[in-house]
Scaffold this active site. Structure first.
Site, mmCIF file in Angstrom:
data_model
loop_
_atom_site.group_PDB
_atom_site.id
_atom_site.type_symbol
_atom_site.label_atom_id
_atom_site.label_comp_id
_atom_site.label_asym_id
_atom_site.label_seq_id
_atom_site.Cartn_x
_atom_site.Cartn_y
_atom_site.Cartn_z
ATOM 1 C CG ASP A 33 -2.184 0.826 0.969
ATOM 2 O OD1 ASP A 33 -2.078 2.032 0.652
ATOM 3 O OD2 ASP A 33 -3.287 0.253 1.078
ATOM 4 C CE1 TYR A 153 -14.154 0.564 -8.751
ATOM 5 C CE2 TYR A 153 -16.518 0.227 -9.028
ATOM 6 C CZ TYR A 153 -15.324 -0.083 -8.391
ATOM 7 O OH TYR A 153 -15.306 -1.047 -7.405
ATOM 8 C CE LYS A 157 -12.779 -2.579 -9.277
ATOM 9 N NZ LYS A 157 -11.617 -3.266 -8.666
#
Length: 284
Positions: A33, A153, A157
């Protein structure tokens, strides 16, 4: 020797839940991260965790991520592609950078770690060493059905679904399975999109807790799941749904080119025989 997993975007939300669940199952974990929270997750896991702060959508950074697992633990068995964020806008207001940034972190951020991990596993296979590797990608209901206000998005996806199917077909020969999950849970990324469902209940089962998603992810990463590949699972609360993708439906065919005047009636006849599609999220 314990199996080793990389979890991207593991500082918070779903990624954090996955990292902790894998650690509880006995895995060594690379906590990836860019947020400082990665250090906290690794500290919570203990000696069987290392932190990687590379950008997963950077080609060289993704290579360093795979090297982090090999350098710290000497092996890599599971890659969980989870990192992502949203920049929601209606299409008429969606800017170029908002499109590019979301597509980059989701699509390239899945492809680049997968590419470097797959090269490693292929090399192991060619050297005669057994490979029981797993990849779990993260798609969304938005990728399967679309979501109003999330064109960038939804497209990213949906692209992850296509990547999952191709990778499953190509990597099977090397002992690698590739599956995808479409989770629904309470995270920073979903806070605005699913605001009505986000509040945890005062008592009882918290169906929106990200920890509910992780047991499926851990199982898909296990050796037991070696016969499951190229599949997509919706998961929310206590519900696991095997999602069926595009399938060929009603068909009409002739042995010559269709006249334009006959295409309309033929298509309408097909539509009359078909099952209506699921509605796009956000459509009343």
């Amino acid at each position: 020797m314990s199996r080793v997993v990389i979890v991207t975007g593991a500082g918070r939300g779903l990624g954090r839940a996955h990292a902790l669940a894998f650690a509880e199952a006995g895995y060594s974990v690379v906590v990836n991260d860019r947020d400082d929270a990665a250090e906290e997750v690794a500290a919570e896991i203990g000696a069987n965790a290392v932190v990687n702060r590379d950008d997963v959508a950077d080609w060289d950074g993704a290579a360093r991520l795979v090297d982090a697992a090999l350098g710290a633990f000497g092996r890599l068995d599971v890659l969980v592609n989870n990192a992502g964020f949203v920049r929601d806008r209606m299409l008429v207001n969606l800017g170029e950078s908002e499109w590019d940034d979301v597509v980059r972190v989701h699509m390239k951020g899945h492809f680049a770690p997968l590419r470097h991990a797959a090269a490693h596993w292929r090399q192991l296979h060619k050297s005669g060493r057994p490979v029981t590797a797993r990849v779990i990608n993260t798609t969304s209901g938005a990728g399967m059905l679309g979501s109003v206000g999330q064109g960038n998005y939804s497209a990213a996806k949906a692209g992850i679904l296509g990547l999952t199917f191709v990778a499953a077909a190509e990597l099977d020969r090397y002992g690698v399975t590739v599956n995808a999950i479409a989770p629904a849970a309470r995270t920073r990324m979903t806070a605005e999109t699913f605001a009505a469902q986000m509040a945890a209940p005062a008592t009882g089962f918290d169906a929106m807790a990200p920890e509910n998603v992780s047991p499926l992810v851990v199982w898909l990463g296990s050796e037991d799941a070696g016969d499951v590949t190229g599949r997509v699972f919706e998961v929310e609360g206590g519900r696991i749904c095997l999602a069926d993708g595009w399938r060929r439906g009603p068909t009409v065919e002739r042995e010559e080119r269709w006249p334009v005047t006959e295409v309309g009636p033929a298509v309408r006849a097909l539509l009359d025989k078909s099952v209506p599609p699921e509605p796009v999220y956000g459509v009343e």
